[in-house]
Design a protein around this motif. Structure first.
Motif, PDB file in Angstrom:
ATOM      1  N   VAL A  84       0.857  -1.178   0.000  1.00 30.81           N
ATOM      2  CA  VAL A  84       0.000   0.000   0.000  1.00 30.81           C
ATOM      3  C   VAL A  84       0.896   1.231   0.000  1.00 30.81           C
ATOM      4  CG1 VAL A  84      -1.744   1.296   1.281  1.00 30.81           C
ATOM      5  CG2 VAL A  84      -1.851  -1.204   1.195  1.00 30.81           C
ATOM      6  N   THR A  85       0.713   2.082  -1.022  1.00 32.40           N
ATOM      7  CA  THR A  85       1.542   3.275  -1.147  1.00 32.40           C
ATOM      8  C   THR A  85       0.803   4.550  -0.753  1.00 32.40           C
ATOM      9  OG1 THR A  85       0.935   3.432  -3.487  1.00 32.40           O
ATOM     10  CG2 THR A  85       2.998   2.290  -2.941  1.00 32.40           C
ATOM     11  N   ARG A  86      -0.524   4.488  -0.683  1.00 33.94           N
ATOM     12  CA  ARG A  86      -1.303   5.684  -0.346  1.00 33.94           C
ATOM     13  C   ARG A  86      -2.685   5.280   0.111  1.00 33.94           C
ATOM     14  NH1 ARG A  86      -4.272   9.778  -3.538  1.00 33.94           N
ATOM     15  NH2 ARG A  86      -4.081  11.720  -2.376  1.00 33.94           N
ATOM     16  N   ILE A  87      -3.251   6.039   1.034  1.00 30.73           N
ATOM     17  CA  ILE A  87      -4.628   5.846   1.469  1.00 30.73           C
ATOM     18  C   ILE A  87      -5.384   7.100   1.096  1.00 30.73           C
ATOM     19  CG2 ILE A  87      -6.160   5.611   3.449  1.00 30.73           C
ATOM     20  CD1 ILE A  87      -2.701   4.266   3.729  1.00 30.73           C
ATOM     21  N   ARG A  88      -6.381   6.961   0.210  1.00 31.07           N
ATOM     22  CA  ARG A  88      -7.166   8.137  -0.193  1.00 31.07           C
ATOM     23  C   ARG A  88      -8.227   8.461   0.841  1.00 31.07           C
ATOM     24  NH1 ARG A  88      -8.889   7.759  -6.498  1.00 31.07           N
ATOM     25  NH2 ARG A  88      -6.830   7.460  -7.397  1.00 31.07           N
ATOM     26  N   ASP A  89      -8.985   7.428   1.229  1.00 28.55           N
ATOM     27  CA  ASP A  89     -10.008   7.584   2.271  1.00 28.55           C
ATOM     28  C   ASP A  89     -10.341   6.196   2.796  1.00 28.55           C
ATOM     29  OD1 ASP A  89     -11.721   6.478   0.342  1.00 28.55           O
ATOM     30  OD2 ASP A  89     -12.775   8.344  -0.049  1.00 28.55           O
ATOM     31  N   GLY A  90     -11.421   6.079   3.535  1.00 26.83           N
ATOM     32  CA  GLY A  90     -11.742   4.814   4.194  1.00 26.83           C
ATOM     33  C   GLY A  90     -11.950   3.635   3.269  1.00 26.83           C
ATOM     34  N   ASP A  91     -12.432   3.887   2.059  1.00 30.15           N
ATOM     35  CA  ASP A  91     -12.706   2.759   1.166  1.00 30.15           C
ATOM     36  C   ASP A  91     -11.885   2.780  -0.127  1.00 30.15           C
ATOM     37  OD1 ASP A  91     -13.998   4.844  -0.134  1.00 30.15           O
ATOM     38  OD2 ASP A  91     -16.004   4.113   0.323  1.00 30.15           O
ATOM     39  N   THR A  92     -10.858   3.626  -0.195  1.00 30.05           N
ATOM     40  CA  THR A  92     -10.008   3.674  -1.383  1.00 30.05           C
ATOM     41  C   THR A  92      -8.545   3.756  -0.978  1.00 30.05           C
ATOM     42  OG1 THR A  92     -11.732   4.827  -2.620  1.00 30.05           O
ATOM     43  CG2 THR A  92      -9.515   4.884  -3.536  1.00 30.05           C
ATOM     44  N   ILE A  93      -7.765   2.801  -1.482  1.00 33.75           N
ATOM     45  CA  ILE A  93      -6.327   2.763  -1.202  1.00 33.75           C
ATOM     46  C   ILE A  93      -5.586   2.629  -2.531  1.00 33.75           C
ATOM     47  CG2 ILE A  93      -6.570   1.788   1.112  1.00 33.75           C
ATOM     48  CD1 ILE A  93      -5.998  -0.970  -0.079  1.00 33.75           C
ATOM     49  N   VAL A  94      -4.302   2.905  -2.520  1.00 39.91           N
ATOM     50  CA  VAL A  94      -3.471   2.702  -3.709  1.00 39.91           C
ATOM     51  C   VAL A  94      -2.485   1.598  -3.362  1.00 39.91           C
ATOM     52  CG1 VAL A  94      -1.874   3.740  -5.347  1.00 39.91           C
ATOM     53  CG2 VAL A  94      -3.737   5.113  -4.390  1.00 39.91           C
ATOM     54  N   VAL A  95      -2.556   0.520  -4.129  1.00 43.77           N
ATOM     55  CA  VAL A  95      -1.691  -0.637  -3.926  1.00 43.77           C
ATOM     56  C   VAL A  95      -0.692  -0.639  -5.076  1.00 43.77           C
ATOM     57  CG1 VAL A  95      -1.600  -3.139  -3.705  1.00 43.77           C
ATOM     58  CG2 VAL A  95      -3.550  -1.884  -2.773  1.00 43.77           C
ATOM     59  N   GLY A  96       0.576  -0.415  -4.744  1.00 41.42           N
ATOM     60  CA  GLY A  96       1.573  -0.210  -5.798  1.00 41.42           C
ATOM     61  C   GLY A  96       1.248   1.100  -6.489  1.00 41.42           C
ATOM     62  N   LEU A  97       0.860   1.026  -7.742  1.00 41.00           N
ATOM     63  CA  LEU A  97       0.430   2.217  -8.493  1.00 41.00           C
ATOM     64  C   LEU A  97      -1.056   2.182  -8.836  1.00 41.00           C
ATOM     65  CD1 LEU A  97       3.400   2.559 -11.009  1.00 41.00           C
ATOM     66  CD2 LEU A  97       2.947   3.951  -8.999  1.00 41.00           C
ATOM     67  N   ILE A  98      -1.772   1.179  -8.364  1.00 40.69           N
ATOM     68  CA  ILE A  98      -3.163   0.988  -8.779  1.00 40.69           C
ATOM     69  C   ILE A  98      -4.133   1.362  -7.659  1.00 40.69           C
ATOM     70  CG2 ILE A  98      -4.824  -0.709  -9.605  1.00 40.69           C
ATOM     71  CD1 ILE A  98      -2.524  -2.088 -10.982  1.00 40.69           C
ATOM     72  N   PRO A  99      -5.009   2.341  -7.924  1.00 46.90           N
ATOM     73  CA  PRO A  99      -6.031   2.696  -6.937  1.00 46.90           C
ATOM     74  C   PRO A  99      -7.082   1.590  -6.869  1.00 46.90           C
ATOM     75  CG  PRO A  99      -5.812   4.407  -8.616  1.00 46.90           C
ATOM     76  CD  PRO A  99      -5.027   3.233  -9.072  1.00 46.90           C
ATOM     77  N   ILE A 100      -7.414   1.193  -5.665  1.00 52.97           N
ATOM     78  CA  ILE A 100      -8.386   0.126  -5.438  1.00 52.97           C
ATOM     79  C   ILE A 100      -9.542   0.681  -4.617  1.00 52.97           C
ATOM     80  CG2 ILE A 100      -8.785  -2.176  -4.472  1.00 52.97           C
ATOM     81  CD1 ILE A 100      -6.673  -2.360  -6.548  1.00 52.97           C
ATOM     82  N   ARG A 101     -10.756   0.504  -5.134  1.00 43.47           N
ATOM     83  CA  ARG A 101     -11.981   0.812  -4.382  1.00 43.47           C
ATOM     84  C   ARG A 101     -12.383  -0.485  -3.735  1.00 43.47           C
ATOM     85  NH1 ARG A 101     -16.254   1.107  -1.932  1.00 43.47           N
ATOM     86  NH2 ARG A 101     -17.929   2.578  -2.334  1.00 43.47           N
ATOM     87  N   ILE A 102     -12.381  -0.507  -2.400  1.00 47.36           N
ATOM     88  CA  ILE A 102     -12.692  -1.745  -1.677  1.00 47.36           C
ATOM     89  C   ILE A 102     -14.144  -2.130  -1.964  1.00 47.36           C
ATOM     90  CG2 ILE A 102     -12.739  -2.902   0.566  1.00 47.36           C
ATOM     91  CD1 ILE A 102      -9.936  -1.945  -0.345  1.00 47.36           C
ATOM     92  N   ALA A 103     -14.343  -3.327  -2.516  1.00 42.75           N
ATOM     93  CA  ALA A 103     -15.679  -3.803  -2.885  1.00 42.75           C
ATOM     94  C   ALA A 103     -16.535  -4.021  -1.636  1.00 42.75           C
ATOM     95  CB  ALA A 103     -15.561  -5.105  -3.673  1.00 42.75           C
ATOM     96  N   ASN A 104     -17.813  -3.810  -1.795  1.00 43.43           N
ATOM     97  CA  ASN A 104     -18.817  -4.079  -0.754  1.00 43.43           C
ATOM     98  C   ASN A 104     -18.603  -3.256   0.509  1.00 43.43           C
ATOM     99  OD1 ASN A 104     -19.886  -6.061  -2.509  1.00 43.43           O
ATOM    100  ND2 ASN A 104     -18.379  -7.517  -1.760  1.00 43.43           N
ATOM    101  N   LEU A 105     -17.957  -2.105   0.390  1.00 40.52           N
ATOM    102  CA  LEU A 105     -17.678  -1.260   1.547  1.00 40.52           C
ATOM    103  C   LEU A 105     -18.161   0.150   1.250  1.00 40.52           C
ATOM    104  CD1 LEU A 105     -16.236  -1.275   4.330  1.00 40.52           C
ATOM    105  CD2 LEU A 105     -14.185  -0.536   3.140  1.00 40.52           C
TER     106      LEU A 105
END
Length: 171
Positions: A84-105
């Motif tokens: 994890v390289t960055r945390i945007r907010d409670g349900d969105t993080i950046v893993v490596g270079l890819i932003p991930i929206r946590i599903a079902n959250l």
């Protein structure tokens, strides 16, 4: 005997400024020619992606990586294992270079009391940790949607729901 030289004064007027004005007009015509301008045009057939201030690269310039990620969606079930390289907010993080929206959250937005609380909680759980994310093959804005788990196998979405920081998405 000394020689006296007489100088003639030029008349004040437009004639002394004409060469200066001519040079300025010529220079601006050369600089402002259409082939000398490099305007960036937005393709109307593609959606415009607002990146949120360097969210893709945490401020660094990796344009070739961004173009690939903007135009492609991961295959359903694709695995991403990275830090994890960055945390945007409670349900969105950046893993490596890819932003991930946590599903079902569903977390409150950053800037609200409960949204900031969720962001602090997920930061404490995942900052600098290597996660395994299973991508669902769909996107939400500029983010891949996926389920991410800690190295011990715990689902970070479930941790936030059980802890009362976020709700389960009912979309």
């Amino acid at each position: 005997m000394s020689k006296v030289t007489k100088f003639r004064r030029r008349k004040n007027g437009l004639s002394s400024f004409l060469p200066v004005i001519g040079c300025a007009v010529l220079l601006s015509a050369i600089v402002l020619r259409p082939e000398n301008q490099t305007a960036v045009q937005q393709d109307a057939s593609k959606p415009r992606i607002i990146r949120g201030g360097g969210a893709w690269t945490d401020g660094s310039a990796r344009k070739s990586v961004r173009r690939t990620q903007e135009t492609s969606t991961a295959s359903p079930g694709a695995q991403l294992v990275d830090t994890v390289t960055r945390i945007r907010d409670g349900d969105t993080i950046v893993v490596g270079l890819i932003p991930i929206r946590i599903a079902n959250l569903d977390c409150a937005e950053r800037g609200s009391k409960s949204g900031d609380r969720a962001t602090r909680q997920i930061t404490g759980i995942v900052k600098g940790v290597q996660l395994r994310c299973t991508l669902e093959g769909r996107r939400s804005y500029d983010r891949e949607v996926g389920v991410c788990s800690l190295p011990d196998g715990r689902d970070i979405g479930e941790i936030l729901i059980v802890g009362g920081y976020c709700q389960r998405w009912r979309g």
